[in-house]
Structure formats: C-alpha cells, structure tokens
Design a protein around this motif. Structure first.
Motif, PDB file in Angstrom:
ATOM      1  N   THR A  70       0.825  -1.212   0.000  1.00  9.37           N
ATOM      2  CA  THR A  70       0.000   0.000   0.000  1.00  9.37           C
ATOM      3  C   THR A  70       0.858   1.261   0.000  1.00  9.37           C
ATOM      4  OG1 THR A  70      -0.132  -0.092   2.414  1.00  9.37           O
ATOM      5  CG2 THR A  70      -1.943  -1.096   1.170  1.00  9.37           C
ATOM      6  N   ILE A  71       2.011   1.195   0.643  1.00 11.38           N
ATOM      7  CA  ILE A  71       2.896   2.350   0.764  1.00 11.38           C
ATOM      8  C   ILE A  71       4.336   1.907   0.558  1.00 11.38           C
ATOM      9  CG2 ILE A  71       1.398   3.647   2.330  1.00 11.38           C
ATOM     10  CD1 ILE A  71       3.155   2.649   4.644  1.00 11.38           C
ATOM     11  N   PHE A  72       5.210   2.883   0.322  1.00  4.53           N
ATOM     12  CA  PHE A  72       6.636   2.596   0.358  1.00  4.53           C
ATOM     13  C   PHE A  72       7.353   3.751   1.039  1.00  4.53           C
ATOM     14  CE2 PHE A  72       6.364   5.016  -3.608  1.00  4.53           C
ATOM     15  CZ  PHE A  72       7.546   5.753  -3.643  1.00  4.53           C
ATOM     16  N   TYR A 128      10.979   9.498   3.703  1.00  2.00           N
ATOM     17  CA  TYR A 128       9.762   9.798   2.959  1.00  2.00           C
ATOM     18  C   TYR A 128       8.836   8.588   2.952  1.00  2.00           C
ATOM     19  CZ  TYR A 128      12.112  13.903   0.939  1.00  2.00           C
ATOM     20  OH  TYR A 128      12.759  15.100   0.755  1.00  2.00           O
ATOM     21  N   LYS A 129       7.529   8.867   3.024  1.00  2.00           N
ATOM     22  CA  LYS A 129       6.512   7.826   2.878  1.00  2.00           C
ATOM     23  C   LYS A 129       5.587   8.215   1.734  1.00  2.00           C
ATOM     24  CE  LYS A 129       4.468   6.340   6.618  1.00  2.00           C
ATOM     25  NZ  LYS A 129       3.533   6.374   7.775  1.00  2.00           N
ATOM     26  N   PHE A 130       5.362   7.275   0.813  1.00  2.00           N
ATOM     27  CA  PHE A 130       4.532   7.517  -0.368  1.00  2.00           C
ATOM     28  C   PHE A 130       3.409   6.494  -0.457  1.00  2.00           C
ATOM     29  CE2 PHE A 130       8.453   9.606  -1.555  1.00  2.00           C
ATOM     30  CZ  PHE A 130       8.080  10.639  -2.402  1.00  2.00           C
ATOM     31  N   ASP A 131       2.311   6.915  -1.078  1.00  2.00           N
ATOM     32  CA  ASP A 131       1.234   6.002  -1.458  1.00  2.00           C
ATOM     33  C   ASP A 131       1.686   5.237  -2.692  1.00  2.00           C
ATOM     34  OD1 ASP A 131      -1.221   5.260  -3.123  1.00  2.00           O
ATOM     35  OD2 ASP A 131      -2.176   5.862  -1.257  1.00  2.00           O
ATOM     36  N   GLU A 146       3.988  11.756   3.750  1.00  2.00           N
ATOM     37  CA  GLU A 146       4.644  12.529   4.795  1.00  2.00           C
ATOM     38  C   GLU A 146       6.156  12.371   4.664  1.00  2.00           C
ATOM     39  OE1 GLU A 146       2.670  10.721   8.041  1.00  2.00           O
ATOM     40  OE2 GLU A 146       3.938   8.928   8.065  1.00  2.00           O
ATOM     41  N   SER A 147       6.875  13.251   5.322  1.00  2.00           N
ATOM     42  CA  SER A 147       8.330  13.130   5.398  1.00  2.00           C
ATOM     43  C   SER A 147       8.786  13.599   6.764  1.00  2.00           C
ATOM     44  CB  SER A 147       9.016  13.936   4.293  1.00  2.00           C
ATOM     45  OG  SER A 147       8.774  15.316   4.443  1.00  2.00           O
ATOM     46  N   PHE A 148       9.836  12.974   7.263  1.00  2.00           N
ATOM     47  CA  PHE A 148      10.346  13.286   8.595  1.00  2.00           C
ATOM     48  C   PHE A 148      11.855  13.383   8.539  1.00  2.00           C
ATOM     49  CE2 PHE A 148       6.534  10.644   9.325  1.00  2.00           C
ATOM     50  CZ  PHE A 148       5.759  11.542  10.056  1.00  2.00           C
ATOM     51  N   LYS A 149      12.409  14.312   9.296  1.00  2.00           N
ATOM     52  CA  LYS A 149      13.859  14.389   9.447  1.00  2.00           C
ATOM     53  C   LYS A 149      14.212  13.890  10.838  1.00  2.00           C
ATOM     54  CE  LYS A 149      16.326  17.571   7.420  1.00  2.00           C
ATOM     55  NZ  LYS A 149      17.003  18.842   7.020  1.00  2.00           N
TER      56      LYS A 149
END
Length: 325
Positions: free
Chosen positions: A238-240, A250-253, A261-264
């Motif tokens: 579902t995501i990568f 990074y998280k993508f559909d 979303e993205s996180f540092k």
C-alpha cells in the motif's frame, strides 16, 4: 493520528556510518534486525525494539552487506576485507568464511537457508551451497562494473542483481546465465524483492522504480525530492518508504505515487531503509552512525512506542545507548 509527530527510536552503538540492514521473518521469538557498518562490527538486534543482542566479531574492514535467514538462526556479512562470512546467529560463532578477490558488497540467503549468494566489486555474483561449503561456488558474470546488491528470486531458481554499470540483471541459476537485463540512467542504489516475490523495488538517481519480477517491466516510477539511496515497499504493497541525501525519511502512497509525509531524524544522509516483516515499522541506517526505527502508523502502541489518549509518550521515544562488548 495523522497530525502526530513521528518519534523514531534511536539505536546507538555503531561508530561509523550504517550502510545496510536486513530483517528476519517473524519467528517464535519475534523478529530480528541486523545492521552493517563501516566500523566492521555488524550488530544483531530485536527487531521491534532495537534492543542490542550481540555483535559479530571477525571482519578486518568495513562491513557492507548483511542478511538473516528467515528463522534468524543464521546471519551473513560481506566486507572490505574481501571475505563473506556466515554466522550462527543464536550463539554468535563464525560458521563459514568465503574468500573473494575484492570487496563483498551484498549477501543473501535462499528461502530455505541452504544457499548463500554474494555480490562483489569483482563484477561477479557467486552462489555457495552451505551443505557443501568446500565446493566451489557457482559464478555469474556479465556485469561490467562493481555490484551493489543481489537477491534470490522465484523460489530461488533465479537471482537478481544491480551494479554501477546502471543495470539490473536476472540470472537463471540452473543454466548459470543472464536471462534479463534492464538499463537505467543512473546506477541503482538499492534493490529489494517484495515479500510476495512479485515486485522489485529499485532506487536510482531521484527516482524509485517498481518492476514486475517476472518480466522487468516498469509497474510504476515515482520521483523523489532528493537523491534516493534506498527504498522499501510495505508487505501489503500500500505504501513505500525511502531515504537519501537530504537526511529525510519519505513515505509515499504506492498506488498513486503521492507523498504522504516526510520526517527528518538523522544527522547525515540515509543509506538504507527496510520495512519490518509485519509492516508495523521501518528501519533506517545513516551516515550519522545510528540506526533508527520509525512507526508505520504514527502514535500506535507498538514495541517501545506507548500511546496514551492518542499522545505518544515522549519518554519512550528513545532506547538506551548500546555499548558493544
């Protein structure tokens, strides 16, 4: 939950950049995580908490590749000392050491753990039979530059590899030859086979590509806002997630290719990312010498993450620093 801040668990203990990592399958004791580091001391951890279990001592150079077999009874490492080693992951003893003629960049086990593959700067893929460790390996040649990664494919009848020659190649193990090749504009930086074996996830340049493992046809390509060093597909597809030079995760559909979303969290480029076998978390290794665990669903009670009325307990956001013995 969507607005909660991602709080990764930070696993300390390494003293140099963390360049590769791998999970086991889920066992009766949970699942496990192994990390490769330029300090030459690969570490085994409990996968859901990051708790240190042990360090495999024996390499005399940077360790570039690591692997666990499915039930986490064996570990494998490949290093700059031109050796690939297989270890008893329960007791920690070295079981086999296979000499190469150059740096070993990647190692992997077959599904049943009886075969062991390596990829090296010799431009070769080797397959060793661990039931006959003294027999010579099967060799696959065709790459024209140093290899980055190798994985078993299709019930271990094939292998897939990527290299600095900007190609991904599929090898037939029975015939000992290349059967498919796909060229890229940039050298592939990571290669992963999905848990169901159907999709290859390849990062290259500022792009993550998903390939049909049967044909190497491109299923989907997603651009990312940075040089991508590693990408991993969730077990349910579902995501990568991916990470690279800008220090972000990074998280993508997967279906739409849209960024979720993205996180540092790291203080150096991200070199490697992988989803846990249950998909509840993903791990990342960085130039900053740490390995971090991130929640797939932010704020969910899982492992060391505690959630009280939807607010993560920040006191549980890190684990104690690990000092390798």
């Amino acid at each position: 939950m969507a607005n909660l801040r991602q709080t990764p668990l930070t696993c300390s203990g390494h003293t140099r950049p963390v360049v590769n990592l791998a999970f086991s399958d889920i066992t009766e004791c949970g699942y496990f995580l192994i990390s490769a580091c330029k300090d030459g001391k690969p570490m085994l951890r409990q996968g859901d908490t990051g708790d240190w279990i042990g360090t495999f001592e024996g390499h005399k150079g940077a360790v570039w590749g690591v692997a666990l077999n499915k039930d986490a009874t064996k570990a494998a490492t490949g290093a700059a000392d031109f050796n690939a080693k297989v270890w008893d992951a329960v007791g920690g003893a070295e079981q086999h050491s296979f000499q190469h003629n150059h740096i070993v960049k990647s190692v992997c086990f077959s599904d049943d753990g009886s075969l062991f593959a390596t990829a090296s700067n010799e431009k070769l893929v080797r397959v060793f039979d661990l039931n006959k460790p003294d027999a010579g390996p099967q060799k696959f040649s065709g790459h024209t530059s140093s290899l980055r990664h190798v994985c078993f494919l299709r019930d271990d009848t094939r292998l897939v590899s990527c290299a600095d020659d900007r190609t991904v190649r599929v090898w037939d193990r029975n015939y000992g030859q290349e059967v498919m090749k796909l060229e890229f504009k940039h050298s592939p930086t990571s290669l992963e086979v999905s848990r169901d074996g159907s999709i290859l996830t390849v990062s290259h340049g500022n792009t993550v590509s998903f390939l049909d493992s049967q044909t190497l046809d491109v299923v989907r390509e997603v651009p990312v806002a940075t040089q991508v060093n590693s990408a991993s597909l969730h077990p349910d597809r579902t995501i990568f997630v991916c990470g690279g030079d800008d220090l972000k995760m990074y998280k993508f559909d997967f279906a739409t290719g849209n960024e979720i979303e993205s996180f540092k969290g790291h203080f150096g480029p991200v070199h490697c990312v992988r989803f846990s076998p249950d998909g509840e978390l993903y791990a990342s290794g960085s130039e900053d010498g740490t390995l971090r665990l991130w929640q797939t669903t932010v704020g969910k009670t899982y492992g060391l993450w505690k959630c009280v009325e939807g607010i993560p307990n920040q006191e549980m956001s890190t684990i104690p620093e690990v000092v390798a013995n």
